[in-house]
Design a protein around this motif. Structure first.
Motif, PDB file in Angstrom:
ATOM      1  N   VAL A 126       0.790  -1.008   0.127  1.00 15.86           N
ATOM      2  CA  VAL A 126       0.035   0.015  -0.070  1.00 15.86           C
ATOM      3  C   VAL A 126       1.112   1.135   0.005  1.00 15.86           C
ATOM      4  CG1 VAL A 126      -1.503   1.334   0.998  1.00 15.86           C
ATOM      5  CG2 VAL A 126      -2.010  -1.260   1.050  1.00 15.86           C
ATOM      6  N   SER A 127       1.748   1.283   0.472  1.00 18.46           N
ATOM      7  CA  SER A 127       2.764   2.412   0.926  1.00 18.46           C
ATOM      8  C   SER A 127       3.565   2.509  -0.574  1.00 18.46           C
ATOM      9  CB  SER A 127       3.978   2.032   1.919  1.00 18.46           C
ATOM     10  OG  SER A 127       3.306   2.135   3.063  1.00 18.46           O
ATOM     11  N   ALA A 128       3.772   1.573  -1.100  1.00 17.66           N
ATOM     12  CA  ALA A 128       4.518   1.615  -2.578  1.00 17.66           C
ATOM     13  C   ALA A 128       3.478   2.296  -3.486  1.00 17.66           C
ATOM     14  CB  ALA A 128       5.033   0.322  -3.099  1.00 17.66           C
ATOM     15  N   ILE A 129       2.289   1.882  -3.545  1.00 18.09           N
ATOM     16  CA  ILE A 129       1.276   2.346  -4.375  1.00 18.09           C
ATOM     17  C   ILE A 129       0.974   3.881  -3.990  1.00 18.09           C
ATOM     18  CG2 ILE A 129      -1.211   2.083  -4.767  1.00 18.09           C
ATOM     19  CD1 ILE A 129      -0.912  -0.945  -4.307  1.00 18.09           C
ATOM     20  N   MET A 130       1.161   4.013  -3.008  1.00 17.71           N
ATOM     21  CA  MET A 130       0.871   5.591  -2.455  1.00 17.71           C
ATOM     22  C   MET A 130       1.792   6.513  -2.606  1.00 17.71           C
ATOM     23  SD  MET A 130      -2.459   5.495  -1.805  1.00 17.71           S
ATOM     24  CE  MET A 130      -3.242   6.705  -0.675  1.00 17.71           C
ATOM     25  N   LEU A 131       3.095   6.114  -2.820  1.00 16.60           N
ATOM     26  CA  LEU A 131       4.244   6.670  -3.126  1.00 16.60           C
ATOM     27  C   LEU A 131       4.200   7.899  -3.978  1.00 16.60           C
ATOM     28  CD1 LEU A 131       6.992   7.208  -1.595  1.00 16.60           C
ATOM     29  CD2 LEU A 131       7.977   5.712  -3.017  1.00 16.60           C
TER      30      LEU A 131
END
Length: 94
Positions: free
Chosen positions: A45-50
């Protein structure tokens, strides 16, 4: 520092704090990974939101131009104080 803020504006107050938080949080990353505090799901999720981070910075810098320095300073200080008290309370209560 307070006198120089009147000449330079609120971004001078915000920029070093943001950079400081980034450095502190990045320095904690190896410990958090070592303790297993991250799951693959949260990392995905963090990678998608980055990619949205630059957009948030851009919006924040535009909004900051319209906020007077004194209210900005007090709201930022209040928010940091409240979050600090919340963290201390959670640590004390368990």
């Amino acid at each position: 520092m307070q006198m120089s803020l009147h000449k330079w504006g609120t971004h001078v107050l915000a920029d070093p704090r943001v950079a400081g938080f980034a450095v502190i949080n990045l320095s904690k990353l190896p410990t958090h990974i070592g303790l297993g505090l991250f799951s693959w799901e949260t990392l995905k999720v963090s990678a998608i939101m980055l990619p949205l981070v630059p957009l948030g910075v851009w919006i924040g810098m535009r909004v900051l131009k319209y906020i007077p320095e004194k209210p900005f300073y007090w709201v930022a200080t209040l928010a940091l104080g409240l979050s600090g008290h919340k963290l201390a309370f959670d640590a004390w209560v368990g």
